[in-house]
Design a protein around this motif. Structure first.
Motif, PDB file in Angstrom:
ATOM      1  N   VAL A  47       0.836  -1.198   0.000  1.00  0.00           N
ATOM      2  CA  VAL A  47       0.000   0.000   0.000  1.00  0.00           C
ATOM      3  C   VAL A  47       0.875   1.253   0.000  1.00  0.00           C
ATOM      4  O   VAL A  47       0.604   2.219  -0.729  1.00  0.00           O
ATOM      5  CB  VAL A  47      -0.951   0.003   1.213  1.00  0.00           C
ATOM      6  N   PRO A  58      -1.453   6.855   1.807  1.00  0.00           N
ATOM      7  CA  PRO A  58      -2.093   5.541   1.980  1.00  0.00           C
ATOM      8  C   PRO A  58      -3.557   5.640   2.397  1.00  0.00           C
ATOM      9  O   PRO A  58      -4.377   4.822   1.984  1.00  0.00           O
ATOM     10  CB  PRO A  58      -1.237   4.893   3.075  1.00  0.00           C
ATOM     11  N   GLN A  77      -7.588  -5.116  -3.549  1.00  0.00           N
ATOM     12  CA  GLN A  77      -6.322  -5.504  -4.167  1.00  0.00           C
ATOM     13  C   GLN A  77      -6.316  -6.974  -4.567  1.00  0.00           C
ATOM     14  O   GLN A  77      -5.652  -7.360  -5.534  1.00  0.00           O
ATOM     15  CB  GLN A  77      -5.170  -5.222  -3.207  1.00  0.00           C
TER      16      GLN A  77
END
Length: 293
Positions: A47, A58, A77
């Motif tokens: 990240v 982030p 993700q």
């Protein structure tokens, strides 16, 4: 978004991002563009690394995932990882490997430059072959076949592709008009477009305002819009009847046009065969390269 309605594949996620892109804040749009343009990096980077490369914090990545209904960024993700973990090296990785192979000499020889450009263009053409969706090509041909005439616009680097398109379509006796904006009259030329016509708009980042203006006029007139661009999130792609995304080779900061011209040839010749199959064109007379081409 309800958890039960979350995208389950990367393709569904990309479609959702495109549909909701205009409703996102500018910062979240920045995240959307990075995720769309660098799927393999998103799949395997942390990240923190993704945030650095996307030039956001982030927490912005997390806010983006939350905006699409995910509980966290890692949940989203996984879609990138499940799609790409077993795939061959990505386009960007292959380009990087090619660059490393030939090095980056400050004073390259002409032969070294030839190697760099040809290798990068081969990679780009291979990417085009595998990533272009047949459905989108057929949609574009449907639009062209049913159009009374076609207006083509592309400026600066994209002008080469636009002018070739006009040349190729005229060669098969399709009514094609290049919106060249002579005298700065892009909008005035676009006023001749109507709902029975088609428009081909070609633009790559940074997207030309002149092309966007012509596309807007075409939309207001109800004309179908075929777009050739470099991202599914480009302002042209988001308003297109059909969007054809091309990743061109880039060598020493110079971007090629090989893939875009290949696509233009494909559509022009594909239209010729489509018209011939439907008895609208004498193939023996027209489906051949012109003298001196």
């Amino acid at each position: 978004m309800n958890q039960t309605n979350l995208p389950n594949t990367l393709e569904e996620l990309e479609q959702t991002i495109a549909e909701r892109y205009n409703d996102l804040s500018k910062r979240l749009q920045q995240v959307a563009r990075y995720l769309t343009d660098h799927p393999r990096d998103v799949a395997f980077d942390t990240v923190a690394s993704i945030a650095t490369k996307a030039n956001v914090t982030p927490s912005t990545l997390i806010r983006f995932a939350n905006a699409l209904g995910y509980q966290g960024f890692s949940e989203m993700q996984r879609l990138f990882r499940s799609k790409l973990i077993d795939n061959a090296p990505s386009y960007s990785e292959r380009i990087r490997m090619a660059s490393q192979e030939y090095g980056q000499s400050d004073n390259p020889s002409p032969f070294q430059l030839l190697q760099e450009f040809t290798t990068s263009n081969v990679i780009a053409l291979d990417h085009l072959k595998h990533e272009m969706e047949e459905e989108n090509l057929n949609k574009a041909l449907d639009i062209l076949e049913n159009a009374r005439s076609t207006h083509i616009v592309g400026v600066r680097r994209a002008f080469v592709v636009a002018s070739y398109f006009a040349y190729a379509l005229r060669h098969i006796e399709h009514h094609a008009y290049l919106v060249d904006g002579i005298g700065g009259m892009f909008k005035e030329q676009a006023q001749s477009i109507d709902a029975q016509d088609a428009v081909i708009a070609i633009s790559f980042t940074p997207y030309a305002q002149e092309t966007l203006d012509v596309a807007q006029i075409a939309m207001k007139k109800g004309s179908p819009l075929i777009v050739i661009t470099d991202s599914p999130l480009s302002p042209l792609a988001l308003q297109a009847s059909v969007s054809l995304v091309v990743k061109e080779a880039q060598v020493r900061s110079f971007r090629s046009l090989t893939s875009s011209l290949c696509l233009a040839q494909t559509l022009s010749i594909g239209l010729a065969y489509r018209l011939q199959a439907n008895n609208k064109l004498d193939g023996s007379k027209h489906i051949a390269a012109p003298d001196g081409a």
